[in-house]
Design an enzyme around this catalytic site. Structure first.
Site, PDB file in Angstrom:
ATOM      1  NE  ARG A 177      -4.227  -2.070   0.265  1.00 57.00           N
ATOM      2  CZ  ARG A 177      -3.856  -3.427   0.219  1.00 57.00           C
ATOM      3  NH1 ARG A 177      -2.780  -3.930  -0.326  1.00 57.00           N
ATOM      4  NH2 ARG A 177      -5.013  -4.166   0.292  1.00 57.00           N
ATOM      5  CB  CYS A 226      -8.923  -1.587   4.911  1.00 59.70           C
ATOM      6  SG  CYS A 226      -9.389  -3.138   4.839  1.00 59.70           S
ATOM      7  CD  GLU A 296      -5.725   0.579   2.616  1.00 61.43           C
ATOM      8  OE1 GLU A 296      -5.346  -0.609   3.212  1.00 61.43           O
ATOM      9  OE2 GLU A 296      -6.578   0.401   1.580  1.00 61.43           O
TER      10      GLU A 296
HETATM   11  N1  EPU Z   1     -10.866 -10.656  10.792  1.00 61.85           N
HETATM   12  C1  EPU Z   1     -11.639 -10.638  11.922  1.00 61.85           C
HETATM   13  N2  EPU Z   1     -12.518  -9.637  12.292  1.00 61.85           N
HETATM   14  C2  EPU Z   1     -12.924  -8.832  11.192  1.00 61.85           C
HETATM   15  C3  EPU Z   1     -12.090  -8.828   9.949  1.00 61.85           C
HETATM   16  C4  EPU Z   1     -11.232  -9.714   9.825  1.00 61.85           C
HETATM   17  O1  EPU Z   1     -11.508 -11.398  12.875  1.00 61.85           O
HETATM   18  O2  EPU Z   1     -13.677  -8.028  11.216  1.00 61.85           O
HETATM   19  C5  EPU Z   1      -9.993 -11.756  10.559  1.00 61.85           C
HETATM   20  C6  EPU Z   1     -10.296 -12.624   9.394  1.00 61.85           C
HETATM   21  O3  EPU Z   1     -11.240 -13.766   9.893  1.00 61.85           O
HETATM   22  C7  EPU Z   1      -8.998 -13.048   9.063  1.00 61.85           C
HETATM   23  C8  EPU Z   1      -8.114 -11.841   9.113  1.00 61.85           C
HETATM   24  O4  EPU Z   1      -8.740 -11.214  10.102  1.00 61.85           O
HETATM   25  O5  EPU Z   1      -8.420 -14.213   9.841  1.00 61.85           O
HETATM   26  C9  EPU Z   1      -7.745 -11.203   8.056  1.00 61.85           C
HETATM   27  O6  EPU Z   1      -9.020 -10.814   7.301  1.00 61.85           O
HETATM   28  P1  EPU Z   1      -9.198 -10.403   5.904  1.00 61.85           P
HETATM   29  O7  EPU Z   1      -8.693 -11.762   5.166  1.00 61.85           O
HETATM   30  O8  EPU Z   1     -10.636  -9.774   5.626  1.00 61.85           O
HETATM   31  O9  EPU Z   1      -7.993  -9.509   5.372  1.00 61.85           O
HETATM   32  P2  EPU Z   1      -7.661  -8.222   5.808  1.00 61.85           P
HETATM   33  O10 EPU Z   1      -6.301  -8.142   6.508  1.00 61.85           O
HETATM   34  O11 EPU Z   1      -8.538  -7.642   7.092  1.00 61.85           O
HETATM   35  C10 EPU Z   1      -6.590  -7.312   3.645  1.00 61.85           C
HETATM   36  C11 EPU Z   1      -6.726  -6.073   2.884  1.00 61.85           C
HETATM   37  C12 EPU Z   1      -8.036  -6.011   2.104  1.00 61.85           C
HETATM   38  C13 EPU Z   1      -8.196  -6.827   1.070  1.00 61.85           C
HETATM   39  C14 EPU Z   1      -7.908  -8.481   1.908  1.00 61.85           C
HETATM   40  C15 EPU Z   1      -8.177  -9.572   1.093  1.00 61.85           C
HETATM   41  C16 EPU Z   1      -5.669  -4.263   4.168  1.00 61.85           C
HETATM   42  C17 EPU Z   1      -5.621  -3.247   5.218  1.00 61.85           C
HETATM   43  N3  EPU Z   1      -6.480  -4.941   3.892  1.00 61.85           N
HETATM   44  O12 EPU Z   1      -7.573  -7.321   4.549  1.00 61.85           O
HETATM   45  O13 EPU Z   1      -7.691  -4.743   1.306  1.00 61.85           O
HETATM   46  O14 EPU Z   1      -9.249  -6.831   0.360  1.00 61.85           O
HETATM   47  O15 EPU Z   1      -6.970  -8.649   2.669  1.00 61.85           O
HETATM   48  O16 EPU Z   1      -6.939  -9.755   0.470  1.00 61.85           O
HETATM   49  O17 EPU Z   1      -4.262  -4.681   3.343  1.00 61.85           O
HETATM   50  C18 EPU Z   1      -8.008  -2.468   1.577  1.00 61.85           C
HETATM   51  O18 EPU Z   1      -7.110  -2.294   1.054  1.00 61.85           O
HETATM   52  O19 EPU Z   1      -8.868  -1.311   1.547  1.00 61.85           O
HETATM   53  C19 EPU Z   1      -8.860  -3.543   1.473  1.00 61.85           C
HETATM   54  C20 EPU Z   1      -9.857  -3.866   2.015  1.00 61.85           C
END
Ligand code: EPU
Length: 302
Positions: A177, A226, A296
Site C-alpha cells: 500500500r 480498509c 490507509e
Molecule cells: N478478521 C476478523 N474480524 C474482522 C475482520 C477480519 O477476525 O472484522 C480476521 C479474518 O477472519 C482473517 C483476518 O482477520 O482471519 C484477515 O482478514 P481479511 O482476510 O478480511 O483480510 P484483511 O487483512 O482484513 C486485507 C486487505 C484488504 C483485502 C483483503 C483480502 C489491508 C488493510 N486490507 O484485509 O484490502 O481486500 O486483505 O486480500 O491490507 C483495502 O486495502 O482497502 C482492503 C480492503
C-alpha cells in the site's frame, strides 16, 4: 473554493478544461462524505503543465482526485479546487501482453476487459472500487497480488518539476500500500504486462475472489475500504473486532458489523464524525495491543 478570476476562467476555456462550480465531494467519494469546491475536469494530459502554472500563478491551491474510493474529505466549503482526469475513448488499448490504460479508467472494468482478452494476473482486484490511477498510486492489492507487479511503464505529471514524465517499472518502488511516487505526482496512464491465461480460467479466479469479498466485506455500504493498513504480521480488522468494536459509532460513522477495518457512513456521517471514530479506534488499539495503526485511507481535511 470558487474560481472567479477572469484570467483563470479564460485560461481554463482555452485549455479545454471543464469547470464544474460548487461540486459536492460527497457525491464523488465512496464514503459519501465531503464539502463543496470547484471541480476542474481535464480532457487532455498535455494541458496539465499549463493548467497547473495558471492555478499556481493565480494562487489557487489544488488537489488531484482519482476515483474517490480511498478518500475522506473534510466538511463544508473546501479551501482548494479539485482536478480530475476525464477518461479518453478508448481508455484501454491492448498490444500482445501489454495493456495501455488511462489512469482515469475504472479498475474493475480494466480487470474484466483484460480477462476477456485472455490477460490475467489481476483477479484479486475485482471488486476493488476506483480508478487504475488510484490503484497504481496506492499499489492496491488483495488476495496475494498487487498491481505494482505488472507495471512496465507509467506516464505521470511530476508536480515538483512541473513536467510530464515517463518512468519505467524498475524506476518505481511498489511496497505494501505504498509507492515511491511523490504525494503531488499525478498518474496519467500506465502500461501493464499481464500473463496470458484463457478467459474461463481467469473467470474461476475472479469468482473465488468475488465470493471471498462478498462473504467478508460490507460491499453495499458507503465505505473507503480498509481504514487502516495492516501492521506487519497482524490484521487491523481482527484487532478491532477482538476489542468488540463492531457497531461502535460517532454519529453516523460506524465500524462495520461485517469487517471491523471498514468504517461505514450509515446515513449522514460528517468528516468530523469519521475522524473522531478513527482517532478513538486507533487509541483503543494502541492501549490494548501497543500498536499504532497507520491510516490507509487518505484524508483531505480542510
Ligand atoms: N478478521 C476478523 N474480524 C474482522 C475482520 C477480519 O477476525 O472484522 C480476521 C479474518 O477472519 C482473517 C483476518 O482477520 O482471519 C484477515 O482478514 P481479511 O482476510 O478480511 O483480510 P484483511 O487483512 O482484513 C486485507 C486487505 C484488504 C483485502 C483483503 C483480502 C489491508 C488493510 N486490507 O484485509 O484490502 O481486500 O486483505 O486480500 O491490507 C483495502 O486495502 O482497502 C482492503 C480492503
Amino acid at each position: 473554493m470558487r474560481i472567479s478570476d477572469p484570467k483563470i476562467l479564460g485560461g481554463l476555456a482555452k485549455l479545454d478544461v471543464e469547470l464544474r462550480q460548487g461540486t459536492s465531494l460527497a457525491e464523488l467519494t465512496s464514503l459519501g462524505i465531503g464539502g463543496t469546491t470547484d471541480l476542474l475536469r481535464i480532457k487532455k494530459h498535455e494541458s496539465i503543465p499549463c493548467l497547473l502554472r495558471l492555478l499556481d500563478d493565480g494562487g489557487v491551491p489544488h488537489k488531484f482526485l482519482g476515483g474517490g474510493s480511498n478518500l475522506l474529505v473534510g466538511d463544508s466549503e473546501l479551501p482548494w479546487v479539485v482536478l480530475q482526469l476525464v477518461a479518453p475513448e478508448p481508455d484501454i488499448v491492448l498490444e500482445g501482453n501489454l495493456a495501455h490504460v488511462d489512469a482515469a479508467a475504472d479498475l474493475g472494468r480494466t480487470v474484466t476487459y483484460c480477462a476477456k482478452n485472455d490477460l490475467g494476473g489481476m483477479e484479486g482486484l475485482i471488486g476493488v472500487p476506483g480508478t487504475v490511477g488510484g490503484a497504481l498510486r496506492m499499489n492496491a492489492g488483495a488476495y496475494g497480488m498487487q498491481i505494482g507487479t505488472y507495471v512496465r511503464e507509467v506516464k505521470l505529471y511530476r508536480a515538483a518539476e512541473r513536467k510530464l514524465e515517463t518512468l519505467r517499472g524498475h524506476q518505481i518502488s511498489f511496497e505494501y500500500r505504498h509507492t515511491s511516487f511523490a504525494p503531488d505526482d499525478m498518474m496519467l496512464s500506465v502500461t501493464l504486462e499481464l500473463p496470458s491465461n484463457p478467459f474461463h480460467e481467469i473467470l474461476k479466479g475472479i469468482r473465488i475472489c468475488n465470493e471471498k469479498r462478498r462473504a467478508s466485506q460490507p460491499l453495499g455500504q458507503k465505505s473507503a475500504g480498509c481504514i487502516f493498513k495492516n501492521p506487519p504480521g497482524a490484521s487491523a480488522g481482527r484487532m478491532i473486532d477482538e476489542l468488540g468494536l463492531k457497531g461502535h459509532s460517532f454519529g453516523d460513522a460506524r465500524v462495520s458489523d461485517r469487517h471491523a477495518n471498514f468504517f461505514v457512513n450509515a446515513g449522514k456521517a460528517s468528516a468530523k464524525d469519521m475522524l473522531a471514530l478513527i482517532a478513538d479506534v486507533r487509541e483503543r488499539v494502541q492501549k490494548a495491543f501497543g500498536v499504532e495503526l497507520e491510516n490507509e485511507v487518505v484524508v483531505w481535511n480542510a
